[in-house]
Design an enzyme around this catalytic site. Structure first.
Site, mmCIF file in Angstrom:
data_model
loop_
_atom_site.group_PDB
_atom_site.id
_atom_site.type_symbol
_atom_site.label_atom_id
_atom_site.label_comp_id
_atom_site.label_asym_id
_atom_site.label_seq_id
_atom_site.Cartn_x
_atom_site.Cartn_y
_atom_site.Cartn_z
ATOM 1 N N LYS A 71 14.194 -9.415 4.183
ATOM 2 C CA LYS A 71 12.928 -9.161 4.421
ATOM 3 C C LYS A 71 12.284 -9.124 3.149
ATOM 4 O O LYS A 71 10.996 -9.626 3.087
ATOM 5 C CB LYS A 71 12.800 -7.518 4.683
ATOM 6 C CG LYS A 71 13.100 -7.345 6.174
ATOM 7 C CD LYS A 71 12.714 -5.712 6.527
ATOM 8 C CE LYS A 71 12.910 -5.545 7.940
ATOM 9 N NZ LYS A 71 12.336 -4.009 8.199
ATOM 10 N N ALA A 133 12.157 6.127 -0.620
ATOM 11 C CA ALA A 133 11.236 5.168 -1.558
ATOM 12 C C ALA A 133 11.755 3.787 -1.391
ATOM 13 O O ALA A 133 11.628 2.896 -2.133
ATOM 14 C CB ALA A 133 11.210 5.640 -3.177
ATOM 15 N N GLY A 135 12.581 0.307 1.305
ATOM 16 C CA GLY A 135 11.607 -0.774 1.939
ATOM 17 C C GLY A 135 10.777 -0.166 3.005
ATOM 18 O O GLY A 135 9.583 -0.295 3.347
ATOM 19 N N ALA A 136 11.515 0.697 3.999
ATOM 20 C CA ALA A 136 10.685 1.634 5.145
ATOM 21 C C ALA A 136 9.485 2.503 4.454
ATOM 22 O O ALA A 136 8.465 2.714 4.964
ATOM 23 C CB ALA A 136 11.709 2.133 5.791
ATOM 24 N N MET A 228 12.235 8.248 11.488
ATOM 25 C CA MET A 228 12.273 6.734 11.559
ATOM 26 C C MET A 228 13.498 6.400 12.253
ATOM 27 O O MET A 228 13.973 5.611 12.981
ATOM 28 C CB MET A 228 11.912 5.902 10.504
ATOM 29 C CG MET A 228 10.726 5.871 10.104
ATOM 30 S SD MET A 228 10.467 4.366 8.957
ATOM 31 C CE MET A 228 8.719 4.527 8.304
ATOM 32 N N GLY A 251 12.241 7.735 15.724
ATOM 33 C CA GLY A 251 11.800 6.203 15.558
ATOM 34 C C GLY A 251 11.725 5.172 16.579
ATOM 35 O O GLY A 251 11.471 4.088 16.288
#
Length: 290
Positions: A71, A133, A135-136, A228, A251
């Site tokens: 990503k 903290a 990527g999501a 999530m 999620g």
């Protein structure tokens, strides 16, 4: 469906990628709309990323999803990146048009859509606590700020990562108050009572583990909780929310909604309502799946 020389191809790249739930989700929507498309997984090793995406573009795919570990690494390999994806610092969807690759991030769209549809939550002017903290979390924090949240607080075990995320967003999105709090210091009832929403962006809950000392009963009246994690469908965090009488959602809705956004980018069409989420739920209840 019958695949012919006219069938358009989309897919997902990752390493590994065989576990992905995206193929059944997208193929269900293609079939429901009668579109001559198919969606397949492409395992691409990190050291072959540049060659892999060049090959996909050369083969004429309409686009592809991007998952771990690509990503962030894919960013410099694209011809264009949308402002939201640039802000988040990660891409999860690529469109291929006349050989040019455009990177998008639909995770934030998916989160906001799920918050609206599952919980009736709109971020404008509201206070949100984001757990994590990574990527999501970055996607969640950025999308909440862009949607006009009044305050977004990041709580994370690693002070450096959490503080850096809050500071990075503060520099880019002036309309939202971004802050940081060490995860071990959020148990204070007075602190929790200031939030309208708690969002878990971490993997905590996947293996039955829980956040220690998190008092969801102390949240603002009318507050809600979004996790999530979607497997298991009810994590310890969500069970705690249920016990406290706090509305919650897992999620699955976000996963479906970010997929719907990618689907629209590639096809220009809107999937039938609930089609992708139903396909995901069916796959998750199949023995041997996540």
């Amino acid at each position: 469906m019958t695949i012919t020389g006219k069938t358009k191809v989309a897919g997902i790249i990752g390493w590994p990628v065989s576990h992905s739930l995206s193929p059944p989700m997208h193929n269900a929507a293609f079939e429901a709309l009668g579109l001559d498309f198919t969606y397949v997984p492409f395992p691409v090793a990190p050291e072959r990323l540049a060659a892999g995406i060049a090959g996909l573009a050369a083969l004429g795919v309409v686009g592809f999803s991007v998952t771990i570990p690509h990503k962030v690494a894919i960013l410099p390999l694209l011809d264009r990146v949308t402002p939201e994806a640039e802000l988040i610092g990660a891409v999860n969807t690529v469109a291929v048009e006349e050989g040019a690759l455009t990177g998008y991030n639909t995770d934030g769209i998916g989160l906001l859509s799920a918050l609206r549809s599952k919980l009736g939550f709109h971020p404008e002017g509201r206070s949100v606590l984001v757990l994590g903290a990574g990527g999501a979390a970055r996607s969640a924090v950025a999308s909440l700020g862009l949607a006009g949240a009044g305050r977004v607080e990041v709580a994370n075990r690693s002070p450096d990562a959490g503080r850096c995320l809050a500071e990075a967003m503060r520099e880019r999105l002036a309309g939202t108050d971004f802050g940081f709090q060490p995860l071990g210091q959020i148990s204070d009832k007075g602190y929790m009572s200031s939030f309208d929403l708690v969002v878990n962006t971490t993997s905590v809950g996947m293996a039955g583990d829980a956040f220690a000392g998190l008092d969801l009963a102390a949240l603002k009246p009318g507050a809600c909780v979004y996790d999530m994690v979607y497997a298991p469908p009810v994590t310890p965090l969500l069970a705690q929310a249920e016990a406290a009488g706090v509305p919650w959602a897992n999620g699955l809705g976000m996963l479906a909604a970010q997929g719907e956004a990618a689907f629209r980018i590639w096809t220009g069409a809107i999937p039938p309502e609930g089609c992708m989420e139903k396909a995901l739920a069916a796959r998750l209840t199949t023995p041997g799946n996540p």
